[in-house]
Design a protein around this motif. Structure first.
Motif, PDB file in Angstrom:
ATOM      1  N   ALA A 111       1.025  -1.248   0.039  1.00 40.50           N
ATOM      2  CA  ALA A 111       0.049  -0.034   0.005  1.00 40.50           C
ATOM      3  C   ALA A 111       0.778   1.318  -0.074  1.00 40.50           C
ATOM      4  O   ALA A 111       0.878   2.153   0.906  1.00 40.50           O
ATOM      5  CB  ALA A 111      -0.926  -0.089   1.104  1.00 40.50           C
ATOM      6  N   PRO A 112       1.896   1.361  -0.882  1.00 39.51           N
ATOM      7  CA  PRO A 112       3.028   2.183  -0.963  1.00 39.51           C
ATOM      8  C   PRO A 112       2.543   3.754  -1.348  1.00 39.51           C
ATOM      9  O   PRO A 112       2.086   3.811  -2.430  1.00 39.51           O
ATOM     10  CB  PRO A 112       4.071   1.435  -1.721  1.00 39.51           C
ATOM     11  CG  PRO A 112       3.222   0.829  -2.724  1.00 39.51           C
ATOM     12  CD  PRO A 112       1.785   0.679  -2.058  1.00 39.51           C
ATOM     13  N   VAL A 113       3.145   4.684  -0.718  1.00 44.51           N
ATOM     14  CA  VAL A 113       3.011   6.261  -0.976  1.00 44.51           C
ATOM     15  C   VAL A 113       4.101   6.075  -2.274  1.00 44.51           C
ATOM     16  O   VAL A 113       5.134   5.841  -2.072  1.00 44.51           O
ATOM     17  CB  VAL A 113       3.492   7.067  -0.053  1.00 44.51           C
ATOM     18  CG1 VAL A 113       3.399   8.526  -0.269  1.00 44.51           C
ATOM     19  CG2 VAL A 113       2.416   6.933   1.198  1.00 44.51           C
ATOM     20  N   PRO A 114       3.721   6.835  -3.257  1.00 48.76           N
ATOM     21  CA  PRO A 114       4.654   6.759  -4.443  1.00 48.76           C
ATOM     22  C   PRO A 114       5.835   7.933  -4.164  1.00 48.76           C
ATOM     23  O   PRO A 114       5.639   8.600  -3.435  1.00 48.76           O
ATOM     24  CB  PRO A 114       3.791   7.200  -5.608  1.00 48.76           C
ATOM     25  CG  PRO A 114       2.209   6.831  -5.270  1.00 48.76           C
ATOM     26  CD  PRO A 114       2.312   7.196  -3.544  1.00 48.76           C
ATOM     27  N   ALA A 115       6.976   7.890  -4.963  1.00 49.63           N
ATOM     28  CA  ALA A 115       7.951   8.803  -4.832  1.00 49.63           C
ATOM     29  C   ALA A 115       7.408  10.234  -5.053  1.00 49.63           C
ATOM     30  O   ALA A 115       8.027  11.151  -4.646  1.00 49.63           O
ATOM     31  CB  ALA A 115       8.799   8.181  -5.985  1.00 49.63           C
ATOM     32  N   GLY A 116       6.518  10.592  -5.873  1.00 48.58           N
ATOM     33  CA  GLY A 116       6.285  11.984  -6.064  1.00 48.58           C
ATOM     34  C   GLY A 116       5.538  12.577  -4.756  1.00 48.58           C
ATOM     35  O   GLY A 116       4.996  11.766  -3.768  1.00 48.58           O
ATOM     36  N   PRO A 117       5.200  13.785  -4.966  1.00 47.08           N
ATOM     37  CA  PRO A 117       4.431  14.487  -3.875  1.00 47.08           C
ATOM     38  C   PRO A 117       2.767  13.927  -3.856  1.00 47.08           C
ATOM     39  O   PRO A 117       2.347  13.398  -4.685  1.00 47.08           O
ATOM     40  CB  PRO A 117       4.065  15.822  -4.136  1.00 47.08           C
ATOM     41  CG  PRO A 117       5.372  16.093  -5.227  1.00 47.08           C
ATOM     42  CD  PRO A 117       5.502  14.948  -5.949  1.00 47.08           C
ATOM     43  N   TYR A 118       2.182  13.634  -2.623  1.00 44.75           N
ATOM     44  CA  TYR A 118       1.063  13.175  -2.405  1.00 44.75           C
ATOM     45  C   TYR A 118       0.242  14.189  -2.356  1.00 44.75           C
ATOM     46  O   TYR A 118      -0.019  15.168  -1.542  1.00 44.75           O
ATOM     47  CB  TYR A 118       1.024  12.371  -1.018  1.00 44.75           C
ATOM     48  CG  TYR A 118      -0.423  11.816  -0.892  1.00 44.75           C
ATOM     49  CD1 TYR A 118      -0.431  10.420  -1.485  1.00 44.75           C
ATOM     50  CD2 TYR A 118      -1.037  11.920   0.075  1.00 44.75           C
ATOM     51  CE1 TYR A 118      -1.710   9.879  -1.575  1.00 44.75           C
ATOM     52  CE2 TYR A 118      -2.185  11.527   0.165  1.00 44.75           C
ATOM     53  CZ  TYR A 118      -2.508  10.039  -0.671  1.00 44.75           C
ATOM     54  OH  TYR A 118      -3.948   9.523  -0.468  1.00 44.75           O
ATOM     55  N   VAL A 119      -0.612  14.567  -3.250  1.00 39.35           N
ATOM     56  CA  VAL A 119      -1.399  15.634  -3.615  1.00 39.35           C
ATOM     57  C   VAL A 119      -2.948  15.512  -2.798  1.00 39.35           C
ATOM     58  O   VAL A 119      -3.347  14.436  -2.912  1.00 39.35           O
ATOM     59  CB  VAL A 119      -1.871  15.815  -5.064  1.00 39.35           C
ATOM     60  CG1 VAL A 119      -2.812  16.938  -5.147  1.00 39.35           C
ATOM     61  CG2 VAL A 119      -0.835  16.040  -6.130  1.00 39.35           C
ATOM     62  N   MET A 120      -2.956  16.671  -2.102  1.00 35.69           N
ATOM     63  CA  MET A 120      -4.120  16.503  -1.255  1.00 35.69           C
ATOM     64  C   MET A 120      -5.209  17.815  -1.591  1.00 35.69           C
ATOM     65  O   MET A 120      -4.734  18.834  -1.496  1.00 35.69           O
ATOM     66  CB  MET A 120      -3.759  16.620   0.341  1.00 35.69           C
ATOM     67  CG  MET A 120      -2.969  15.287   0.809  1.00 35.69           C
ATOM     68  SD  MET A 120      -2.659  15.560   2.549  1.00 35.69           S
ATOM     69  CE  MET A 120      -1.721  14.111   2.903  1.00 35.69           C
ATOM     70  N   ASP A 121      -6.415  17.517  -1.489  1.00 36.69           N
ATOM     71  CA  ASP A 121      -7.309  18.776  -1.679  1.00 36.69           C
ATOM     72  C   ASP A 121      -7.477  19.227  -0.174  1.00 36.69           C
ATOM     73  O   ASP A 121      -6.572  18.793   0.769  1.00 36.69           O
ATOM     74  CB  ASP A 121      -8.724  18.174  -2.105  1.00 36.69           C
ATOM     75  CG  ASP A 121      -9.447  17.224  -1.465  1.00 36.69           C
ATOM     76  OD1 ASP A 121      -9.158  16.949  -0.150  1.00 36.69           O
ATOM     77  OD2 ASP A 121     -10.191  16.511  -1.926  1.00 36.69           O
ATOM     78  N   ASP A 122      -8.037  20.485  -0.190  1.00 39.62           N
ATOM     79  CA  ASP A 122      -8.060  21.067   1.254  1.00 39.62           C
ATOM     80  C   ASP A 122      -8.682  20.312   2.149  1.00 39.62           C
ATOM     81  O   ASP A 122      -8.253  20.156   3.569  1.00 39.62           O
ATOM     82  CB  ASP A 122      -9.076  22.564   1.025  1.00 39.62           C
ATOM     83  CG  ASP A 122      -8.338  23.548   0.295  1.00 39.62           C
ATOM     84  OD1 ASP A 122      -7.043  23.268  -0.203  1.00 39.62           O
ATOM     85  OD2 ASP A 122      -9.104  24.245  -0.172  1.00 39.62           O
ATOM     86  N   ARG A 123      -9.935  19.517   1.998  1.00 37.90           N
ATOM     87  CA  ARG A 123     -10.492  18.767   3.001  1.00 37.90           C
ATOM     88  C   ARG A 123      -9.564  17.519   3.406  1.00 37.90           C
ATOM     89  O   ARG A 123      -9.456  17.318   4.880  1.00 37.90           O
ATOM     90  CB  ARG A 123     -11.821  17.963   2.242  1.00 37.90           C
ATOM     91  CG  ARG A 123     -12.270  17.278   3.270  1.00 37.90           C
ATOM     92  CD  ARG A 123     -13.837  16.548   2.850  1.00 37.90           C
ATOM     93  NE  ARG A 123     -14.418  15.969   3.695  1.00 37.90           N
ATOM     94  CZ  ARG A 123     -15.648  15.128   3.500  1.00 37.90           C
ATOM     95  NH1 ARG A 123     -16.004  15.464   2.152  1.00 37.90           N
ATOM     96  NH2 ARG A 123     -16.106  14.300   4.330  1.00 37.90           N
TER      97      ARG A 123
END
Length: 251
Positions: A111-123
């Motif tokens: 369930a790995p976080v990828p190497a790039g930025p983890y984009v999040m919306d405001d919520r």
């Protein structure tokens, strides 16, 4: 001073294991009972501010985790080894790979976080960045990533564990490090053998996300969907998880 860690096995295949944002070396579920101790040597590391190293001061960043992984490997006498990382731990594993690619034999992301930025919306940003101080937000995250399928008892236990074994400043600090960090250009084209295990019911880190990131950046990457699991295969499907991990390491 030697870096505290949990050891399972004395076999010739050497693996350093990196836990997720909520967990510790002790919080891998019953999968710890299903790992082959004769063929494999697993070293489970706690990050600074977590678990057995809760009182170890640090900057609480992924580069610091990489420093500690390489120091632990040196202390163990492991010139080369494989890495198994869960969620945030998989992004930390990629930081280790960037730092010392010649030492890494294989890489497994669960369930790995990828190497790039983890984009999040405001919520999502408010949910994740508020979780250091708010147990309800931790529970909401766990419920989301397990596909709203896990029992309330299990969710409550996971939240209680994360609160008990991690310092809030460490919990917040690692998020501030892994969420914006971009290692994609550094790992792109790597030929290290990679296995990505993605839970069927993980609503955040899906198979589509893995194909667009991990498989796009690593030339030797295989993605396996774990049936019956969300973000926590070591807890949700421990025997299948151990089988997949060890088959890949063995091959």
């Amino acid at each position: 001073m030697a870096i505290a860690h949990r050891r399972i096995g004395t076999g010739p295949v050497r693996v350093i294991v990196l836990h997720d944002w909520f967990g510790t070396s002790a919080n891998w579920g019953s999968v710890l009972d299903h790992l082959d101790p004769e063929e494999f040597s697993y070293a489970f590391l706690d990050y600074r501010g977590y678990g057995e190293r809760r009182d170890v001061p640090g900057r609480h960043t992924l580069p610091e985790i990489a420093d500690d992984v390489l120091e632990l490997a040196d202390q163990l006498g492991w010139d080369t080894f494989s890495l198994l990382g869960h969620s945030m731990g998989a992004k930390a594993a990629q930081q280790v790979l960037v730092r010392a690619p010649e030492r890494i034999e294989k890489l497994i992301g669960t369930a790995p976080v990828p190497a790039g930025p983890y984009v999040m919306d405001d919520r999502t940003h408010a949910l994740f960045h508020g979780a250091a101080e708010d147990p309800d937000k931790r529970l909401a995250i766990l419920d989301l990533v397990t596909g709203h399928r896990a029992s309330r008892y299990w969710l409550d236990r996971m939240v209680a564990h994360s609160l008990a074994v991690s310092r809030p400043e460490a919990f917040a600090g690692y998020l501030a490090s892994w969420q914006p960090l971009d290692l994609s250009s550094a790992v792109k084209g790597s030929t290290v053998p990679v296995l990505v295990l993605v839970g069927e019911y993980d609503l955040a880190l899906t198979a589509d996300v893995m194909r667009a990131t991990w498989q796009a950046w690593y030339s030797n990457c295989r993605i396996v969907t774990v049936p019956g699991s969300g973000h926590y295969p070591p807890h949700e499907t421990p025997v299948a998880f151990a089988t997949d991990v060890e088959a890949f390491l063995r091959g």
